[in-house]
Design a protein around this motif. Structure first.
Motif, mmCIF file in Angstrom:
data_model
loop_
_atom_site.group_PDB
_atom_site.id
_atom_site.type_symbol
_atom_site.label_atom_id
_atom_site.label_comp_id
_atom_site.label_asym_id
_atom_site.label_seq_id
_atom_site.Cartn_x
_atom_site.Cartn_y
_atom_site.Cartn_z
ATOM 1 N N UNK A 20 0.823 -1.215 0.000
ATOM 2 C CA UNK A 20 0.000 0.000 0.000
ATOM 3 C C UNK A 20 0.858 1.267 0.000
ATOM 4 N N UNK A 21 2.177 1.085 -0.284
ATOM 5 C CA UNK A 21 3.163 2.166 -0.416
ATOM 6 C C UNK A 21 3.590 2.746 0.929
ATOM 7 N N UNK A 22 3.236 2.110 2.021
ATOM 8 C CA UNK A 22 3.568 2.669 3.329
ATOM 9 C C UNK A 22 4.480 1.758 4.133
ATOM 10 N N UNK A 23 5.270 2.397 4.996
ATOM 11 C CA UNK A 23 5.969 1.714 6.081
ATOM 12 C C UNK A 23 5.323 2.245 7.354
ATOM 13 N N UNK A 24 4.968 1.326 8.249
ATOM 14 C CA UNK A 24 4.233 1.756 9.439
ATOM 15 C C UNK A 24 4.978 1.355 10.705
ATOM 16 N N UNK A 25 4.863 2.234 11.684
ATOM 17 C CA UNK A 25 5.469 2.034 12.987
ATOM 18 C C UNK A 25 4.370 1.714 13.991
ATOM 19 N N UNK A 60 1.625 3.854 15.409
ATOM 20 C CA UNK A 60 2.240 5.088 15.890
ATOM 21 C C UNK A 60 2.471 6.087 14.768
ATOM 22 N N UNK A 61 2.747 5.578 13.562
ATOM 23 C CA UNK A 61 2.972 6.487 12.435
ATOM 24 C C UNK A 61 2.906 5.727 11.125
ATOM 25 N N UNK A 62 2.635 6.470 10.062
ATOM 26 C CA UNK A 62 2.536 5.931 8.705
ATOM 27 C C UNK A 62 3.473 6.746 7.819
ATOM 28 N N UNK A 63 4.528 6.100 7.291
ATOM 29 C CA UNK A 63 5.479 6.772 6.401
ATOM 30 C C UNK A 63 5.118 6.439 4.954
ATOM 31 N N UNK A 64 4.866 7.447 4.156
ATOM 32 C CA UNK A 64 4.535 7.250 2.742
ATOM 33 C C UNK A 64 5.828 7.135 1.942
ATOM 34 N N UNK A 65 6.042 5.975 1.307
ATOM 35 C CA UNK A 65 7.267 5.746 0.539
ATOM 36 C C UNK A 65 7.065 5.889 -0.967
ATOM 37 N N UNK A 66 5.828 6.082 -1.419
ATOM 38 C CA UNK A 66 5.576 6.357 -2.824
ATOM 39 C C UNK A 66 5.469 5.158 -3.735
ATOM 40 N N UNK A 67 5.837 3.982 -3.242
ATOM 41 C CA UNK A 67 5.723 2.753 -4.020
ATOM 42 C C UNK A 67 5.787 1.581 -3.048
ATOM 43 N N UNK A 68 5.725 0.359 -3.585
ATOM 44 C CA UNK A 68 5.696 -0.844 -2.755
ATOM 45 C C UNK A 68 6.950 -0.928 -1.879
ATOM 46 N N UNK A 104 16.137 4.995 14.153
ATOM 47 C CA UNK A 104 15.872 5.234 12.736
ATOM 48 C C UNK A 104 15.265 3.994 12.088
ATOM 49 N N UNK A 105 14.582 4.219 10.963
ATOM 50 C CA UNK A 105 13.992 3.128 10.184
ATOM 51 C C UNK A 105 14.495 3.228 8.757
ATOM 52 N N UNK A 106 14.967 2.108 8.225
ATOM 53 C CA UNK A 106 15.468 2.027 6.849
ATOM 54 C C UNK A 106 14.448 1.287 6.001
ATOM 55 N N UNK A 107 14.024 1.906 4.904
ATOM 56 C CA UNK A 107 13.003 1.311 4.034
ATOM 57 C C UNK A 107 13.531 1.208 2.611
ATOM 58 N N UNK A 108 13.131 0.160 1.919
ATOM 59 C CA UNK A 108 13.493 -0.006 0.516
ATOM 60 C C UNK A 108 12.384 -0.766 -0.191
#
Length: 327
Positions: free
Chosen positions: A82-87, A96-104, A116-120
């Motif tokens: 859904x293009x998000x990383x969630x905490x 706690x939070x929803x980070x929009x990453x723009x793609x899968x 910190x959180x690392x997303x790819x």
């Protein structure tokens, strides 16, 4: 085949689609926990020793590809289609939070200090977020196609990533620059950091690579084609989906392949010294997406297309009196 004694694993039901990632926490005062990412969009938290269900993180609108716990196992992070990383609060299950990453999002990882959180993922970049300010810190560019996995290194100031471009990349997070690349034969399907932080286990095709975090270089590469026992050893799988090194470095486990033409429902155990298969655990009813050793090395978990997690032991017969965990 050495150690070929049949064992009955703990079976952890609850998911309704394929379990694509399983990850144990580090030891905590309350024990070890196991978190799972699933294509049903509902990551789950369990006790790491018994497999008993603790809770479900609800809120994603698409498949969840990655799920991790921070070092004290107080917060969870998930990455989704859904293009998000969630905490999440791992104690209450609250988002706690929803980070929009723009793609899968295909991979999430906490920094060693959990700040910190690392997303790819399909967005071809590595994105770093500050978990205190809940804000982006950096975007690292260099991959040309999707990134399957990205991990913080133990120092916290470097990261490693790999994916569809068949290249392992090392990053300096102070300067936000790429400092090293290592090419492999096929796309990288998984990466897993050992609990002591010294080795990253990387899968690419039939090869399992062991990469040293101190030397920043490859320690060993083994070719481990998985043979289908039902075909009399005549057919070998091209791709391993994931692998995990035991804490004592005597063996590693592998699952695969993610191939609808021939799902491989077994968990394979290999000798770390020479790559020979020493055990094959049958039980899943679909290809195995991910595998992970527990911190004590006495058990390991597998997640598969049949929607179950199975917890195996390095001592066959240990779980025979308790074959299914509670939900």
């Amino acid at each position: 085949m050495e150690g070929a004694e049949t064992q009955t694993p703990l079976v952890c039901p609850g998911h309704t689609r394929g379990v694509v990632q399983v990850s144990f926490s580090h030891p905590t005062p309350d024990g070890v926990f196991l978190i799972s990412a699933c294509l049903d969009g509902k990551p789950m938290l369990r006790r790491g020793d018994t497999g008993d269900w603790v809770g479900t993180f609800e809120g994603h609108k698409g498949a969840v590809w990655s799920a991790r716990l921070d070092r004290p196992a107080l917060r969870a992070a998930t990455g989704s289609a859904d293009f998000s990383a969630r905490l999440w609060d791992a104690l209450t299950g609250d988002q706690l939070h929803d980070f929009n990453c723009g793609h899968v999002v295909k991979s999430v990882d906490f920094s060693p200090d959990s700040h910190q959180l690392l997303c790819s993922g399909k967005f071809k970049k590595l994105k770093v977020f500050d978990l205190e300010k809940l804000a982006p810190v950096a975007e690292l560019e260099g991959h040309t196609v999707g990134v399957k996995s990205a991990l913080f290194l133990p120092c916290g100031t470097k990261a490693i990533s790999g994916g569809e471009d068949k290249t392992l990349r090392v990053w300096d997070l102070k300067s936000n620059t790429q400092i090293k690349t290592v090419e492999v034969q096929k796309e990288i399907t998984s990466m897993q950091l050992s609990y002591d932080g010294e080795i990253v286990t990387v899968t690419a095709g039939t090869q399992v690579h062991f990469w040293g975090t101190k030397e920043l270089d490859m320690i060993k590469s083994l070719d481990c084609p998985i043979v289908n026992p039902t075909l009399g050893g005549s057919a070998k799988v091209k791709d391993i989906t994931s692998a995990s090194l035991s804490p004592d470095r005597r063996r590693f486990i592998a699952g695969g392949p993610a191939d609808q033409a021939w799902p491989d429902p077994w968990v394979h155990v290999f000798n770390f010294e020479n790559g020979e298969e020493i055990e094959c655990n049958k039980g899943h009813h679909g290809h195995v997406w991910d595998v992970a050793f527990a911190p004590d090395g006495e058990t390991y978990a597998s997640g598969a297309d049949d929607g179950t997690i199975r917890i195996w032991t390095t001592e066959p017969g240990k779980h025979d009196d308790s074959k299914t965990s509670s939900e």
